[in-house]
Write an enzyme that holds these catalytic residues in place. Structure first.
Site, mmCIF file in Angstrom:
data_model
loop_
_atom_site.group_PDB
_atom_site.id
_atom_site.type_symbol
_atom_site.label_atom_id
_atom_site.label_comp_id
_atom_site.label_asym_id
_atom_site.label_seq_id
_atom_site.Cartn_x
_atom_site.Cartn_y
_atom_site.Cartn_z
ATOM 1 N N THR A 62 -5.186 10.573 11.233
ATOM 2 C CA THR A 62 -4.952 9.019 11.165
ATOM 3 C C THR A 62 -3.473 9.048 12.141
ATOM 4 O O THR A 62 -3.484 7.843 12.196
ATOM 5 C CB THR A 62 -4.587 8.272 10.137
ATOM 6 O OG1 THR A 62 -3.800 8.512 9.243
ATOM 7 C CG2 THR A 62 -6.137 7.817 9.114
ATOM 8 N N LYS A 111 -6.983 5.345 25.572
ATOM 9 C CA LYS A 111 -5.521 5.587 25.283
ATOM 10 C C LYS A 111 -5.207 5.516 24.036
ATOM 11 O O LYS A 111 -4.208 7.068 24.141
ATOM 12 C CB LYS A 111 -5.048 4.491 25.920
ATOM 13 C CG LYS A 111 -5.653 4.339 27.589
ATOM 14 C CD LYS A 111 -5.005 3.074 27.479
ATOM 15 C CE LYS A 111 -5.000 2.998 29.273
ATOM 16 N NZ LYS A 111 -4.530 1.557 30.536
ATOM 17 N N ARG A 169 1.087 3.521 -5.133
ATOM 18 C CA ARG A 169 1.557 4.724 -4.154
ATOM 19 C C ARG A 169 1.515 5.705 -5.699
ATOM 20 O O ARG A 169 1.210 7.520 -5.758
ATOM 21 C CB ARG A 169 2.070 5.581 -3.260
ATOM 22 C CG ARG A 169 2.209 4.880 -2.410
ATOM 23 C CD ARG A 169 0.615 5.679 -1.274
ATOM 24 N NE ARG A 169 0.483 5.029 -0.106
ATOM 25 C CZ ARG A 169 0.296 6.118 1.069
ATOM 26 N NH1 ARG A 169 0.509 6.897 1.287
ATOM 27 N NH2 ARG A 169 -0.477 4.982 1.790
ATOM 28 N N SER A 194 0.981 -0.994 -0.153
ATOM 29 C CA SER A 194 0.127 0.382 -0.073
ATOM 30 C C SER A 194 0.779 1.572 -0.387
ATOM 31 O O SER A 194 0.162 2.118 -0.231
ATOM 32 C CB SER A 194 -0.875 0.225 1.225
ATOM 33 O OG SER A 194 -0.363 -0.201 2.620
ATOM 34 N N HIS A 195 2.062 1.359 0.129
ATOM 35 C CA HIS A 195 3.464 2.410 0.222
ATOM 36 C C HIS A 195 4.400 2.440 -0.647
ATOM 37 O O HIS A 195 5.387 2.676 -0.956
ATOM 38 C CB HIS A 195 4.330 2.724 1.184
ATOM 39 C CG HIS A 195 3.047 3.493 3.106
ATOM 40 N ND1 HIS A 195 2.157 2.452 3.256
ATOM 41 C CD2 HIS A 195 2.316 4.064 2.602
ATOM 42 C CE1 HIS A 195 1.081 3.080 4.505
ATOM 43 N NE2 HIS A 195 2.004 4.417 4.062
ATOM 44 N N ASP A 252 -7.772 -0.121 4.163
ATOM 45 C CA ASP A 252 -8.227 -1.246 4.374
ATOM 46 C C ASP A 252 -9.911 -0.997 4.979
ATOM 47 O O ASP A 252 -10.325 -2.134 4.251
ATOM 48 C CB ASP A 252 -7.545 -2.529 6.128
ATOM 49 C CG ASP A 252 -7.877 -3.136 6.092
ATOM 50 O OD1 ASP A 252 -8.539 -4.107 5.272
ATOM 51 O OD2 ASP A 252 -7.833 -3.431 7.174
#
Lengths: 337, 337
Positions: free
Chosen positions: B160, B230, B52, B47-48, B188
């Site tokens: 994100t 958290k 891209r 995905s990277h 995803d």
């Protein structure tokens, strides 16, 4: 008769200070510890308040503990200070190192303080909040004791590894968080055991590394990190940065060091201070405020908000202290008197 | 004919470099971007990787994008360097600033690099891994675009907000993690939509702020942080530190800046380097190794381990590239030729 006393900050501080002095702790040590316990009690953080006081006797009875420890602050580089707690309580060393840390951060934009060889039994937020009160960003973390299995594992390796962060807000209480990187705190699991209640799935494993909802089995087995493999990775980062990186014990080494004395864990603490005045314009500070306001405006809570609200109320109405705890603490001063 | 080509690193780099040059990107910019896409493809981070590349055209067509941007590195203090990307791709500025960052960290024990005004579409791990290859600890984070609601909220505020960390290990690949602080990646969720599958609960909210398992509703509504309140607190810390603290855009401001161009988000990146040689003894480094070994010895996985295993395999056997993607990239060079 009410089960709760209402005391002032000064009264709580005096109680803690007198207790610690009665048991032979040096005045500076007692002052630092009394202050942070008072702050926690004042803010409704009861598990880090006066409740911790009786347990300090276990810590002070550890053979390595030094009741007269005087922290030694060393500037290692213009950006790095070390505060050796000398096997006294960690909090005196942390607080003693804050001025040099903040000086360095103001000069350089960021700086760190490595606190070493301290018995650590206090919350982290008082330290980072103090940094934020000076207009800087504070970040702090430490290992504890190897109670926590990594995500996907079966056996404890990591500590509960708390992390605390404070961001200064103009004219308002800082944005502050302070939490263990576990699914639940050890105190919360112990409370479930005491109340005979199962814990939720995901809090821990039994001694054979199997999922369990039995709190006693978790306490004898392994706690689990919050947030699955991501939380586990952050807990590992904290273990490395506030243990080996600053030349101090891992959680596993801290547990071995205890040798069954049930003292507070003895280890290091990493504290960073960063100065927003270096790169952030007034517009940037306003954008940060807008981000935090956008969180609260939709009804979500900022992590420190409840604590700050309790503080305001307690400073107005007095600070509640459980009478049985109060009597117990007073009694522990007379019995040996 | 196989659906997959097997290429060398040099071939993948040449493909990416030629594509970017064909579309008018300056050689230094193209070199930095091609390198990081190649590294991701090599390590199985598809995905990277080359995936891209077609989208870089959307970024390069943003009116603010500068194909000829030359990063300007400024030492603000002995501990703080800034790398202004000048509205080119962020990765060239990050990589250009690493030498001064590492120099400062070696002198002072820790240092930071603020990367500003870069279009950011690459993984963070290549930067922190490069720092670890020099024997230092690397930590990096950035905002993205306001797709994420805070825990307990209903509307997107945060990005994100990925965080990456690398710890050097003597004679071994570093301990590295790199993840978004969301329950799942946007890619995803989009994949679930494409496959017509619901997403698990906890991944996101619909546009009215209600829990939903409909991926399209999440993409139009709000993603959720990993790890409840958290994870949300950590995402907020990243938003503040890599946005306003370094004088750059928040995720909300980055989204506004895009003005519908569907470019990679334009924002800052905070990179810290810390030198373990300052305070860690060989015994401390050994204790760090023992901690990491105790994780893997029980069958748990270190976050970067799978990536490093794929790298070793791909460097031996060749790097798989989807043939349709390859053909598409080649076609996008001819069509305008």
């Amino acid at each position: 008769m009410s089960d709760t006393l209402t005391l002032t900050e000064a009264q709580i501080h005096a109680l803690a200070f007198d207790f610690l002095r009665f048991h032979g702790l040096a005045a500076d040590q007692a002052q630092a510890m009394a202050q942070v316990l008072t702050q926690a009690q004042r803010d409704g953080g009861l598990s880090h308040g006066l409740q911790r006081l009786p347990g300090t006797l276990d810590t002070m009875s550890h053979p390595a503990f030094n009741r007269d420890a005087v922290p030694v602050i060393t500037q290692v580089t213009p950006a790095v200070n070390c505060a050796d707690a000398g096997f006294g309580f960690s909090i005196l060393a942390s607080m003693s190192g804050l001025d040099p840390l903040i000086d360095s951060a103001r000069k350089l934009g960021l700086a760190m303080l490595a606190v070493n060889n301290g018995f650590h039994s206090t919350a982290l937020w008082p330290v980072v909040e103090r940094i934020a009160e000076q207009g800087l960003v504070g970040l702090s973390m430490n290992p504890t004791r190897d109670w926590v299995a990594p995500a996907g594992g079966t056996r404890p390796v990591l500590g509960t590894n708390p992390i605390a962060f404070a961001w200064p807000r103009p004219g308002r209480a800082p944005y502050v968080f302070d939490f263990a990187t576990t699914a639940a705190s050890r105190a919360d699991i112990a409370l479930h055991r005491q109340q005979g209640k199962p814990v939720p799935e995901g809090w821990g494993l039994d001694a054979e590394g199997r999922d369990t909802t039995d709190p006693a089995a978790v306490l004898a087995g392994a706690m689990l990190p919050f947030g699955g493999h991501k939380g586990s990775a952050i807990a590992t980062m904290i273990e490395l940065l506030s243990g080996p990186f600053i030349g101090d014990r891992t959680s596993a080494a801290s547990a071995r060091f205890d040798q069954g004395h049930d003292a507070a864990p003895c280890h290091g603490e990493l504290i960073l201070a960063l100065d927003p005045a270096l790169l952030a314009s007034p517009d940037d500070i306003a954008a940060a405020e807008a981000t935090l306001d956008a969180i609260t405006d939709q009804g979500a809570r900022l992590p420190g908000a409840r604590r700050h609200a309790i503080r305001a109320q307690n400073l107005r109405d007095g600070i509640p202290v459980d009478r049985a705890l109060y009597d117990r603490i007073r009694g522990m001063m007379k019995s040996e008197g």
